[in-house]
Design a protein around this motif. Structure first.
Motif, short mmCIF file in Angstrom:
data_model
loop_
_atom_site.label_atom_id
_atom_site.label_comp_id
_atom_site.label_asym_id
_atom_site.label_seq_id
_atom_site.Cartn_x
_atom_site.Cartn_y
_atom_site.Cartn_z
N GLN A 47 0.85 -1.26 0.18
CA GLN A 47 -0.07 0.07 -0.20
C GLN A 47 0.82 1.18 -0.18
N ASP A 48 0.55 2.19 -0.64
CA ASP A 48 1.07 3.56 -0.61
C ASP A 48 0.06 4.35 -0.27
N ASN A 49 0.50 5.33 0.68
CA ASN A 49 -0.20 6.29 1.39
C ASN A 49 0.15 7.86 1.01
N HIS A 50 -0.66 8.88 0.84
CA HIS A 50 -0.25 10.10 0.74
C HIS A 50 -1.00 10.76 1.55
N ARG A 67 -1.48 -6.73 12.88
CA ARG A 67 -1.05 -6.60 11.43
C ARG A 67 0.03 -5.42 11.44
N PRO A 68 1.03 -5.40 11.85
CA PRO A 68 1.90 -4.34 12.27
C PRO A 68 2.45 -3.99 10.58
N GLN A 69 2.45 -2.78 10.41
CA GLN A 69 2.89 -2.15 9.16
C GLN A 69 4.39 -1.53 9.24
N ALA A 70 5.38 -2.05 8.48
CA ALA A 70 6.48 -1.47 8.26
C ALA A 70 6.30 -0.31 7.32
N LYS A 71 7.10 1.05 7.41
CA LYS A 71 6.65 2.09 6.50
C LYS A 71 8.02 2.49 6.04
N LEU A 72 7.86 3.06 4.85
CA LEU A 72 9.28 3.97 4.36
C LEU A 72 8.51 4.93 3.88
N VAL A 73 8.98 6.38 4.71
CA VAL A 73 8.32 7.53 4.70
C VAL A 73 9.11 8.44 4.12
N ARG A 74 8.58 9.31 3.17
CA ARG A 74 9.37 10.37 2.79
C ARG A 74 8.44 11.94 2.25
N VAL A 75 9.12 12.99 2.14
CA VAL A 75 8.27 14.19 1.96
C VAL A 75 8.44 14.61 0.57
N ALA A 76 7.40 14.92 -0.16
CA ALA A 76 7.34 15.42 -1.55
C ALA A 76 7.37 16.88 -1.63
N GLN A 126 2.81 23.78 4.35
CA GLN A 126 2.12 22.61 3.92
C GLN A 126 3.02 21.43 3.56
N ALA A 127 2.60 20.31 3.90
CA ALA A 127 3.75 18.97 3.51
C ALA A 127 2.77 18.19 2.89
N ASP A 128 3.34 17.32 1.86
CA ASP A 128 2.95 16.02 1.27
C ASP A 128 3.64 14.97 1.79
N VAL A 129 3.35 14.08 2.64
CA VAL A 129 4.25 12.92 3.18
C VAL A 129 3.51 11.62 2.33
N LEU A 130 4.53 11.09 1.90
CA LEU A 130 4.21 9.69 1.13
C LEU A 130 5.05 8.57 1.92
N TYR A 131 4.25 7.50 1.92
CA TYR A 131 5.00 6.30 2.70
C TYR A 131 4.24 4.93 2.16
N LYS A 132 5.25 4.30 2.08
CA LYS A 132 4.78 2.89 1.62
C LYS A 132 4.73 1.92 2.94
N ALA A 133 3.73 1.20 2.76
CA ALA A 133 3.17 0.43 4.09
C ALA A 133 3.33 -1.31 3.58
N SER A 134 3.82 -2.07 4.69
CA SER A 134 3.94 -3.43 4.16
C SER A 134 2.82 -4.26 4.48
N ASP A 135 1.67 -3.71 5.20
CA ASP A 135 0.49 -4.42 5.37
C ASP A 135 -0.75 -3.34 4.96
N TYR A 136 -1.89 -3.93 4.79
CA TYR A 136 -3.08 -3.00 4.53
C TYR A 136 -3.61 -2.41 5.83
N TYR A 137 -3.92 -1.28 5.74
CA TYR A 137 -4.51 -0.58 6.95
C TYR A 137 -5.77 -0.94 7.27
N ASP A 138 -5.88 -1.49 8.71
CA ASP A 138 -6.91 -1.84 9.13
C ASP A 138 -7.52 -1.12 10.30
N PRO A 139 -8.63 -0.11 10.23
CA PRO A 139 -8.95 0.61 11.39
C PRO A 139 -9.34 -0.05 12.71
#
Length: 185
Positions: A47-50, A67-76, A126-139
């Motif tokens: 999953q990619d999040n913005h 369902r822990p998520q690993a994340k790779l976070v960056r700022v566009a 303002q900031a645009d943060v993008l991150y990749k996640a290793s598992d799906y978001y589950d509220p």
């Protein structure tokens, strides 16, 4: 790509190679082979999040319990103070945190492994943060740790936003460390 451990060695600062000239720049923001080689293991992102937020918005500290998520976070665009907190029950660094500035200008990324809560404070207009996640978001699996928990003691750069941050309704009522559910491992 240069990968540097932070003071929490599982949390990594990732600096991609950037080719710049008068026209601008080019960088690979993600390369599966290089990243797997740097980590010594394979990470599958699903999953990619913005996220776009205004100055003073603080998102976090969020994690998923089963369902822990690993994340790779960056700022566009813009800049943020990005934080990871070790919430693994068996970790000798349980409750410790690390924070780094990520921005469009420095192009750094933060690897937040499973077992860590994640959050960020927007320092620019303002900031645009993008991150990749290793598992799906589950509220239903999401957990939150209070951003200002004294046990963790994060030194948020609140002086840069002129006071208290803007929080979501769920972040406003996040539990303190003593009541938070930690990862069982």
């Amino acid at each position: 790509m240069q990968v540097t451990p932070t003071r929490l060695p599982e949390v990594l600062l990732v600096e991609p190679r950037v080719a710049s000239d008068a026209r601008g720049f080019f960088m690979e923001s993600w390369n599966q082979r290089d990243f797997d080689a740097a980590l010594g293991t394979s990470v599958g992102f699903v999953q990619d999040n913005h996220s776009r937020s205004s100055r003073g918005v603080l998102r976090g500290l969020h994690y998923q319990l089963t369902r822990p998520q690993a994340k790779l976070v960056r700022v566009a665009s813009g800049r943020v103070f990005d934080v990871a907190v070790d919430v693994r029950q068996s970790s000798p660094r349980r409750g410790q945190w690390v924070g780094v500035e990520l921005s469009a200008d420095n192009r750094r990324q933060l690897w937040v492994p499973a077992g860590f809560a994640h959050g960020f404070l927007v320092l620019s207009e303002q900031a645009d943060v993008l991150y990749k996640a290793s598992d799906y978001y589950d509220p239903s699996d999401e957990r939150i740790l209070a951003w200002d928990d004294p046990h963790v003691g994060i030194a948020w750069p609140l002086h840069e936003i002129g006071g208290r941050p803007t929080l979501s309704a769920k972040d406003q009522v996040a539990p303190r460390w003593e009541a938070a559910q930690l990862y069982p491992w």
